[in-house]
Motif scaffolding. Sequence first.
Motif, PDB file in Angstrom:
ATOM      1  N   ARG A  54      50.984  52.566 -25.136  1.00  0.00           N
ATOM      2  CA  ARG A  54      50.985  53.682 -26.091  1.00  0.00           C
ATOM      3  C   ARG A  54      50.639  54.960 -25.352  1.00  0.00           C
ATOM      4  N   CYS A  62      51.597  59.370 -29.991  1.00  0.00           N
ATOM      5  CA  CYS A  62      52.894  60.015 -30.137  1.00  0.00           C
ATOM      6  C   CYS A  62      54.015  59.059 -29.751  1.00  0.00           C
ATOM      7  N   SER A  63      55.210  59.393 -30.206  1.00  0.00           N
ATOM      8  CA  SER A  63      56.381  58.556 -29.934  1.00  0.00           C
ATOM      9  C   SER A  63      57.037  58.995 -28.630  1.00  0.00           C
TER      10      SER A  63
END
Length: 86
Positions: A54, A62-63
Amino acid sequence: MKVRVRYFASLRERLGDEEPVELPDGATVASLRATLVARGGPHAEALAPGRAVRCARGRRMCSGGEVLAGGGGVAVVPPGTGGWPA
């Protein structure tokens, strides 16, 4: 642009505390990860596609599509990592 990447938990043990990474303007979290994987060695193994990792900016997860800003920082953590450092 330059961003500071900080590693936590088991990633810190494998990759160190932090490192600066040079990226083109408009780079995303996904392109940062791809740049790190392209370094080969422990980066490629620890951050390979399919590995559970992640990323966060400003203490917010965040993506991969999030656009990065120069001078900023990105935290990279394995899942299940507890709490943020002070």
